[in-house]
Design a protein around this motif. Structure first.
Motif, PDB file in Angstrom:
ATOM      1  N   GLU A   1      -6.145  11.030   4.114  1.00 23.73           N
ATOM      2  CA  GLU A   1      -6.734   9.897   4.841  1.00 23.73           C
ATOM      3  C   GLU A   1      -6.434   9.994   6.332  1.00 23.73           C
ATOM      4  O   GLU A   1      -7.276   9.697   7.174  1.00 23.73           O
TER       5      GLU A   1
ATOM      6  N   TYR B   1       9.151  15.812   2.771  1.00 28.63           N
ATOM      7  CA  TYR B   1       7.990  16.661   2.563  1.00 28.63           C
ATOM      8  C   TYR B   1       7.836  17.721   3.663  1.00 28.63           C
ATOM      9  O   TYR B   1       6.736  18.036   4.106  1.00 28.63           O
TER      10      TYR B   1
ATOM     11  N   GLY C   1       0.287  10.845  -4.080  1.00 25.41           N
ATOM     12  CA  GLY C   1       0.340   9.746  -3.113  1.00 25.41           C
ATOM     13  C   GLY C   1       0.484  10.277  -1.688  1.00 25.41           C
ATOM     14  O   GLY C   1      -0.210   9.834  -0.773  1.00 25.41           O
ATOM     15  N   MET C   2       1.385  11.241  -1.509  1.00 18.57           N
ATOM     16  CA  MET C   2       1.583  11.819  -0.176  1.00 18.57           C
ATOM     17  C   MET C   2       0.328  12.554   0.273  1.00 18.57           C
ATOM     18  O   MET C   2      -0.106  12.425   1.432  1.00 18.57           O
ATOM     19  N   LEU C   3      -0.269  13.315  -0.622  1.00 20.17           N
ATOM     20  CA  LEU C   3      -1.470  14.063  -0.230  1.00 20.17           C
ATOM     21  C   LEU C   3      -2.613  13.111   0.117  1.00 20.17           C
ATOM     22  O   LEU C   3      -3.378  13.372   1.043  1.00 20.17           O
ATOM     23  N   GLN C   4      -2.701  12.003  -0.626  1.00 19.36           N
ATOM     24  CA  GLN C   4      -3.736  11.014  -0.294  1.00 19.36           C
ATOM     25  C   GLN C   4      -3.527  10.481   1.120  1.00 19.36           C
ATOM     26  O   GLN C   4      -4.464  10.397   1.922  1.00 19.36           O
ATOM     27  N   LEU C   5      -2.270  10.155   1.431  1.00 16.07           N
ATOM     28  CA  LEU C   5      -1.950   9.633   2.763  1.00 16.07           C
ATOM     29  C   LEU C   5      -2.358  10.658   3.836  1.00 16.07           C
ATOM     30  O   LEU C   5      -3.015  10.313   4.825  1.00 16.07           O
TER      31      LEU C   5
ATOM     32  N   HIS D   1       0.836  -1.206   0.000  1.00 13.84           N
ATOM     33  CA  HIS D   1       0.000   0.000   0.000  1.00 13.84           C
ATOM     34  C   HIS D   1       0.874   1.260   0.000  1.00 13.84           C
ATOM     35  O   HIS D   1       0.679   2.164  -0.813  1.00 13.84           O
TER      36      HIS D   1
ATOM     37  N   ALA E   1       2.709   1.732  -3.216  1.00 15.08           N
ATOM     38  CA  ALA E   1       1.830   2.248  -4.269  1.00 15.08           C
ATOM     39  C   ALA E   1       1.627   3.754  -4.099  1.00 15.08           C
ATOM     40  O   ALA E   1       1.634   4.512  -5.078  1.00 15.08           O
ATOM     41  N   LEU E   2       1.456   4.201  -2.858  1.00 12.35           N
ATOM     42  CA  LEU E   2       1.319   5.647  -2.622  1.00 12.35           C
ATOM     43  C   LEU E   2       2.617   6.356  -3.033  1.00 12.35           C
ATOM     44  O   LEU E   2       2.589   7.406  -3.679  1.00 12.35           O
ATOM     45  N   ALA E   3       3.759   5.768  -2.646  1.00  8.63           N
ATOM     46  CA  ALA E   3       5.053   6.392  -2.957  1.00  8.63           C
ATOM     47  C   ALA E   3       5.241   6.492  -4.465  1.00  8.63           C
ATOM     48  O   ALA E   3       5.816   7.465  -4.970  1.00  8.63           O
ATOM     49  N   ALA E   4       4.745   5.481  -5.181  1.00 12.19           N
ATOM     50  CA  ALA E   4       4.932   5.459  -6.635  1.00 12.19           C
ATOM     51  C   ALA E   4       4.142   6.565  -7.333  1.00 12.19           C
ATOM     52  O   ALA E   4       4.416   6.910  -8.475  1.00 12.19           O
ATOM     53  N   LYS E   5       3.155   7.122  -6.628  1.00 10.44           N
ATOM     54  CA  LYS E   5       2.386   8.229  -7.226  1.00 10.44           C
ATOM     55  C   LYS E   5       3.109   9.562  -7.068  1.00 10.44           C
ATOM     56  O   LYS E   5       2.603  10.598  -7.492  1.00 10.44           O
ATOM     57  N   ASN E   6       4.232   9.541  -6.351  1.00 10.88           N
ATOM     58  CA  ASN E   6       4.967  10.780  -6.124  1.00 10.88           C
ATOM     59  C   ASN E   6       6.202  10.831  -7.006  1.00 10.88           C
ATOM     60  O   ASN E   6       6.804   9.801  -7.298  1.00 10.88           O
TER      61      ASN E   6
END
Lengths: 457, 486
Positions: B120, A272, B113-117, A54, A57-62
């Motif tokens: 949430e 970030y 992805g970071m913003l989604q995290l 999970h 997958a989130l990291a891959a969107k960045n």
């Protein structure tokens, strides 16, 4: 998975010892009507593998260094972190330890913090350092509180317009409702105008805040500003970039009374925007006003040199509403990283890092401004590792979007902070950027044809 | 064998000419420095830093690390600070490329992805607290207090009310009154009653018309759920005031009770306590806050919002107090909290609190036989024993007990807090300890109370140093290596 040990048998034995029949009974002190009658509405439990998938997958969107070369600055910088920093700071004995209130079993942390204070004093040329604060921006606000509470000065705070805009926003949040007058000096040339500084400072001025290198990368004449301020008995607060001190004169040598910095560049990742490292160093006059934790050297009962948290009577757990600050933490782990980083670099390594940033940034400014569309904004004034470019076609967003497509985080658009600079962006070049990357960014920008004036339309 | 070099300072280990970092040669055409930076700005010499090899640095810090107690190596029955196990997976996940290396000014399109995290996580924190709006910006619990109080001040201003007083129980953490003062309020202390709760008589007396906020820690610093919580919250609301919940002790009530449901208008979390962020020798933490809908407009900007399928940072919040920290906040700590919560799910989180409370009550049931627990038979996640009888009878103080525990390989409990209990010893086992560990701890604690008081006064005996002279440290401060009046 909840990292629990108690088996049903353990639980039964423990309940028996307590003298109750069920765990539920233990919560009987919470009035019935205040208890939640349902499960929390949260995502279902994930095992380590699922969670790793999970997060991956989130990291891959960045966008990351694997996909993009980073030319972004503005207070957060893509500096190199040597492997030894990660290896040492990730030792559980450091990162899972508690605040060193029991010095006998915390000498590792205490000595490391004491050495951090020493390194920061040596780096800044100041008398004293605390063991760190939250970040560079809130450290600046704490510096102003310290200045306001020391001596019998006025309540006017003068801040240059070249100080990081977010830091200035923090000052507004902290002080405007407390009756403190904050005077911002506009700096349209990207550098302080000494005549304007002189005109803004008077007997009611408590402190003057200057950032150098400033938000645009420009190197301010801190010594001259300090002289003006001191003539008026005002405190000089300088926000600085710790890497720049490999090359530039130190705040202490320029006349700063309080020096604050964002210290994440010293061996911590950008993550970030945080956690970061608020550096604060100052002259002796503030010794009993300095906020945050402080480590002092002493001896144990056997005469052995050792270290303890000290001057705690300034702190909230003793003084409550009379404390010098409400801060009850530090950034111990990031102060540790900074110490390890500075120990690894040493004087020559820090100097070389600063020179690499300077040379590469100047090369980049030169090549980028050879592009017809781009021009230097504060061309004449000296800068460290960042500089401002103007897109003469007035389409910064389009330009940077094309660069992103090509694999570059090409700059920070400045319109978000300065409405009059909507056609400008800030480019930062650290020691990590290679000539190949700088040349490729230059090629990319020169090929951008998104043109069309959007802001003057 | 002890490594003697481990006590040397970096400056004492330094040898001119040693280097650990080799930078690449400059690959761009170089210009003479004086041509690009005026000489009067340039330092005359390189900064005075130690000169060491990588091996020396590694040995120095590795040796230092062995002089720390830590959760990875020792049991920490430390009240109020919830020193529970820090799962290793969180460290790895927070360090993933694409998480650890994001620049805060990346374009929104490159950090979905970071913003989604973070989006949430805002929702998760709201659900656990029962408060619908959330800011992740504050950098620590006390910073969250300050931020929420600033938001409260702005809220009152927006409705044209001038309220000046913040009430906080005398058992509260010192940050509460300090934050109130920093936010421009006058801090007024309320007494505790004999059971450790808010003294209702004193509370009613001090509940004036200009009360802005009541700050309350619930479960309290004594490890008790405030039984009059509803009545207290109703009384504050009736006066037009707001209730702030210090979330230090959320570890006890996850999924069991929600501050929003029991009357809080605002609260902060300490993710390093409740959601297993490592303490790092004193930081970093984070201090996310949750508030009611009516206070949402005043939260610091930005907040993450969802717009269709896209996540975005919302800066357009005209009533916001502004900013309390640069960039977004302590994201690295927040990522760990997110991972911790997802590792548990709703049922697992409730089990965390159930076992934290079970372990605490189990210890209480054993400890009370030889160390009185003045405020009750039952506790939440922690309890406060008192060594005052021992002090009277045998001259043994809370501090002696704490120091002697170090000899046996246990971190000391929190001592002398809260101030309302004499010779306080505050014990919090947490859910991540086994019955066996708790049993050994109780046996050790009992053994210590029977030991020769002289032995205890001199404790600890086996640690790298004996008790340090703290008075000397404060009287003639030596705060850096080359600057001590010896």
């Amino acid at each position: 998975m909840s990292y629990l040990y108690n088996t049903p048998d353990d639980q039964a034995a423990m309940l028996k010892s307590i003298g109750v029949d069920s765990i539920e009974e233990l919560f009987s002190t919470i009035p019935e009507d205040l208890r939640l009658k349902r499960d929390l509405n949260l995502p279902p439990q994930m095992g380590e593998l699922e969670l790793t998938q999970h997060l991956s997958a989130l990291a891959a969107k960045n966008a990351s260094p694997a996909t993009h070369a980073c030319f972004l600055g503005g207070g957060s910088y893509d500096h190199f972190v040597p492997a030894a920093v990660d290896a040492l700071a990730s030792r559980g004995e450091f990162y899972t330890s508690y605040t060193p209130y029991q010095p006998e079993v915390s000498q590792g942390n205490l000595q490391a913090m004491f050495e951090y204070q020493t390194l920061i004093c040596d780096l800044t040329g100041m008398d004293l350092s605390n063991a760190s604060l939250y970040d560079g921006g809130s450290a600046l606000a704490e510096a102003v509180i310290m200045a306001l509470n020391t001596g019998k000065r006025g309540e006017k705070v003068v801040v240059l317009g070249t100080v990081h805009p977010e830091y200035r926003q923090i000052l507004q949040t902290y002080f405007t409702d407390l009756g403190i007058e904050i005077v911002e000096i506009a700096c349209p040339d990207g550098i302080a105008d000494l005549a304007k500084v002189e005109a803004s400072i008077d007997a009611s001025t408590n402190c003057v805040i200057v950032q150098s290198p400033n938000f645009f990368g420009g190197i301010e004449d801190v010594a001259a500003i300090a002289e003006i301020a001191h003539k008026n008995d005002a405190v000089v607060i300088q926000s600085f970039d710790p890497i720049s001190l490999g090359l530039l004169k130190r705040p202490g040598d320029l006349g700063a009374d309080i020096a604050v910095a964002e210290g994440h560049s010293l061996g911590s990742p950008m993550q970030y925007g945080g956690p970061y490292l608020g550096i604060m160093a100052c002259s002796d006059q503030f010794v009993r006003r300095l906020p945050g934790r402080i480590v002092g050297q002493t001896e144990d009962r056997r005469g052995k040199r050792c270290w303890v948290l000290t001057l705690q009577t300034r702190e909230q757990h003793i003084r409550r509403e009379k404390a010098t600050s409400n801060i009850c933490t530090n950034q111990g782990l990031f102060a540790l990283r900074a110490s390890i980083y500075l120990s690894l670099l040493g004087p020559s390594g820090l100097k070389q890092a600063a020179i690499l940033c300077t040379q590469k940034a100047h090369y980049a400014q030169q090549t980028l401004t050879e592009i017809e569309r781009l021009e230097p904004v504060f061309g004449g004034s000296p800068f460290f590792k960042e500089f401002v470019l103007r897109d003469t076609q007035g389409n910064v967003e389009g330009l940077l979007a094309e660069a992103r497509e090509a694999g570059f985080l090409g700059g920070v658009p400045l319109g978000q902070f300065f409405p009059e600079m909507e056609d400008c962006f800030l480019v930062c070049v650290t020691e990590k950027r290679t000539k190949t990357e700088i040349d490729a960014l230059t090629r990319t920008f020169s090929l951008c044809h998104t043109g069309g004036s959007t802001i003057h339309a | 064998m002890r490594n003697q070099q481990a006590t040397q300072l970096l400056s004492e280990l330094s040898h001119p000419g040693r280097v650990a970092v080799q930078w690449p040669a400059c690959d761009v055409p170089e210009q003479p420095l004086e041509d690009i930076i005026p000489a009067n700005f340039l330092a005359e010499e390189a900064p005075r830093l130690p000169e060491l090899t990588e091996g020396e640095v590694v040995r120095h810090y590795t040796n230092l690390s062995t002089k720390n107690m830590s959760v990875d190596t020792h049991y920490y029955p430390l009240g109020s600070c919830t020193m529970k196990y820090n799962p290793k997976r969180n460290e790895r996940l927070a360090s993933l490329p694409g998480i650890v290396d994001l620049h805060p000014y990346q374009d929104e399109s490159t950090i979905q992805g970071m913003l989604q995290l973070l989006y949430e996580l805002q929702g998760i924190f709201s659900e656990i607290s029962g408060l619908p709006a959330c800011s992740l910006q504050p950098a620590a619990g006390a910073h969250g207090e300050l931020t929420a109080l600033m938001a409260a001040a702005k809220y009152f201003k927006s409705i044209g009310e001038d309220r000046k007083v913040v009430l906080a129980p005398d058992s509260s953490h010192g940050t509460n009154p300090a934050s109130a003062q920093m936010a421009g309020f006058k801090a007024v202390s309320i007494k505790s009653d004999p059971n450790g709760g808010v003294d209702m008589e004193d509370f009613r007396k001090k509940l004036t018309d200009d009360i802005a906020v009541l700050m309350i820690t619930n479960p309290s610093t004594l490890g008790l759920f405030e039984k009059n919580m509803r009545e207290i919250a109703d009384a504050v609301h009736e006066k037009g005031g707001l209730v702030y919940l210090d979330g230090a002790n959320m570890n006890a009530i996850l999924g069991i009770a929600r501050p929003g449901d029991f009357g809080a208008d605002m609260m902060h979390y300490n993710p390093h306590k409740t959601f297993s962020g490592p303490h790092g020798g004193g930081g970093p933490g984070a201090g996310p806050i949750c508030v009611t809908e009516k206070l949402k407009p005043f939260l610091p900007s930005p907040i993450v919002e969802k717009d269709g399928e896209r996540y975005k940072l919302d800066f357009d919040r005209p009533e916001s107090i502004g900013r309390v920290r640069s960039f977004f906040g302590n994201t690295g700590v927040l990522v760990r909290a997110y991972c911790y919560i997802l590792s548990h799910g709703p049922v697992g989180l409730r089990e965390v609190s159930e076992n934290a409370v079970l372990n605490a009550n189990y210890l209480l049931s054993k400890v009370k036989h030889f160390l009185p627990v003045p405020r009750g038979e039952r506790c939440m996640h922690e309890f406060v024993a008192s060594a005052s009888d021992l002090k009277k009878e045998r001259g043994i103080t809370a501090m002696d007990i704490g120091k002697r525990l170090l000899d046996y390989g246990f971190h000391a409990p929190t001592v002398y807090f809260p101030l309302t209990i004499p010779e306080a010893i505050m014990i919090e086992p947490t859910e991540t300890e086994s019955k066996e560990t708790l049993d050994v701890f109780v046996e050790t604690l009992f053994k210590i109370t029977e030991e020769d008081p002289e032995l205890l006064h001199d404790a600890p005996h086996t640690t790298p140093i004996s008790r340090p002279n703290e008075v000397q440290a404060a009287r003639s401060p030596c705060l850096r290596a080359d600057f001590c009046s010896s």
